[in-house]
Design a protein around this motif. Sequence first.
Motif, mmCIF file in Angstrom:
data_model
loop_
_atom_site.group_PDB
_atom_site.id
_atom_site.type_symbol
_atom_site.label_atom_id
_atom_site.label_comp_id
_atom_site.label_asym_id
_atom_site.label_seq_id
_atom_site.Cartn_x
_atom_site.Cartn_y
_atom_site.Cartn_z
ATOM 1 N N VAL A 62 0.854 -1.182 0.000
ATOM 2 C CA VAL A 62 0.000 0.000 0.000
ATOM 3 C C VAL A 62 0.895 1.239 0.000
ATOM 4 O O VAL A 62 1.745 1.383 0.885
ATOM 5 C CB VAL A 62 -0.935 0.027 1.224
ATOM 6 N N PHE A 63 0.707 2.110 -0.999
ATOM 7 C CA PHE A 63 1.437 3.372 -1.086
ATOM 8 C C PHE A 63 0.544 4.506 -0.626
ATOM 9 O O PHE A 63 -0.648 4.535 -0.958
ATOM 10 C CB PHE A 63 1.871 3.661 -2.517
ATOM 11 N N PHE A 64 1.132 5.452 0.097
ATOM 12 C CA PHE A 64 0.437 6.657 0.576
ATOM 13 C C PHE A 64 1.237 7.864 0.129
ATOM 14 O O PHE A 64 2.465 7.889 0.319
ATOM 15 C CB PHE A 64 0.362 6.664 2.108
ATOM 16 N N VAL A 65 0.562 8.853 -0.439
ATOM 17 C CA VAL A 65 1.238 10.076 -0.859
ATOM 18 C C VAL A 65 0.449 11.275 -0.373
ATOM 19 O O VAL A 65 -0.749 11.400 -0.651
ATOM 20 C CB VAL A 65 1.391 10.149 -2.397
ATOM 21 N N GLU A 66 1.144 12.146 0.352
ATOM 22 C CA GLU A 66 0.558 13.434 0.747
ATOM 23 C C GLU A 66 0.503 14.295 -0.503
ATOM 24 O O GLU A 66 1.511 14.497 -1.158
ATOM 25 C CB GLU A 66 1.421 14.120 1.809
ATOM 26 N N ASP A 67 -0.666 14.771 -0.833
ATOM 27 C CA ASP A 67 -0.729 15.519 -2.065
ATOM 28 C C ASP A 67 -1.382 16.871 -1.874
ATOM 29 O O ASP A 67 -1.769 17.510 -2.824
ATOM 30 C CB ASP A 67 -1.318 14.574 -3.100
ATOM 31 N N SER A 68 -1.415 17.367 -0.638
ATOM 32 C CA SER A 68 -2.005 18.678 -0.397
ATOM 33 C C SER A 68 -1.046 19.812 -0.766
ATOM 34 O O SER A 68 -1.450 20.787 -1.371
ATOM 35 C CB SER A 68 -2.434 18.808 1.066
ATOM 36 N N GLU A 69 0.243 19.684 -0.428
ATOM 37 C CA GLU A 69 1.211 20.721 -0.762
ATOM 38 C C GLU A 69 1.635 20.639 -2.221
ATOM 39 O O GLU A 69 1.775 21.656 -2.889
ATOM 40 C CB GLU A 69 2.455 20.595 0.125
ATOM 41 N N THR A 70 1.899 19.439 -2.675
ATOM 42 C CA THR A 70 2.352 19.214 -4.044
ATOM 43 C C THR A 70 1.495 18.111 -4.651
ATOM 44 O O THR A 70 1.647 16.951 -4.277
ATOM 45 C CB THR A 70 3.832 18.760 -4.063
ATOM 46 N N PRO A 71 0.585 18.463 -5.559
ATOM 47 C CA PRO A 71 -0.232 17.407 -6.186
ATOM 48 C C PRO A 71 0.655 16.388 -6.905
ATOM 49 O O PRO A 71 1.647 16.749 -7.528
ATOM 50 C CB PRO A 71 -1.104 18.170 -7.177
ATOM 51 N N ILE A 72 0.281 15.138 -6.784
ATOM 52 C CA ILE A 72 1.064 14.076 -7.417
ATOM 53 C C ILE A 72 0.925 14.177 -8.934
ATOM 54 O O ILE A 72 -0.165 14.413 -9.454
ATOM 55 C CB ILE A 72 0.674 12.682 -6.892
ATOM 56 N N THR A 73 2.033 14.018 -9.626
ATOM 57 C CA THR A 73 2.059 14.165 -11.076
ATOM 58 C C THR A 73 1.891 12.810 -11.751
ATOM 59 O O THR A 73 2.098 11.761 -11.136
ATOM 60 C CB THR A 73 3.392 14.776 -11.528
ATOM 61 N N ASN A 74 1.561 12.864 -13.031
ATOM 62 C CA ASN A 74 1.473 11.628 -13.814
ATOM 63 C C ASN A 74 2.833 10.937 -13.868
ATOM 64 O O ASN A 74 2.904 9.710 -13.880
ATOM 65 C CB ASN A 74 0.967 11.923 -15.222
#
Length: 160
Positions: A62-74
């Motif tokens: 399971v991967f978790f990414v905080e994406d509030s400061e920097t939206p995750i890119t393609n």
Amino acid sequence: MFIDYSEISEDAKVWVYPSSRKFYETEVEILEETIKSFIAGWQKEDENFKASYQFLYNRFIVFFVEDSETPITNTAIDASVSFILELQETYNVSLLDKMNVCFKQGEFVQYKELKDFKKLLKSKALTGKSIIFDNLINNNYDFKYFWEIPIEDSWYNRFL
């Protein structure tokens, strides 16, 4: 940057990769080191990129990414999928097939094709109270509260 899972917010993006088989004890330590190394180097150039992982039941990555400061890119998503494809090849497992069903049968986690899952329901080998894993969840809140739930409380209840 790798951060401890305890620091991940409930809004963090989540990707669940169910393995078609349980990883062998002899594979687990190296697998976890490989995953942690990938997470630590994933988007290393972006100091605001924060990610973590969980390896559960010797079957789920399971991967978790905080994406509030920097939206995750393609590009970041593509890198993670490429990594998962490498793991599939290295360990001879399927990790990207989200249409197969994972559920608990006693203390064991089972991985079945949807048609076989439906047969188990029809034969009453599974009931609405049986625990299922919803690998289509999107964020950490759903992961915490709706990933591992009774079939009757999941979207799989339509097959009951």
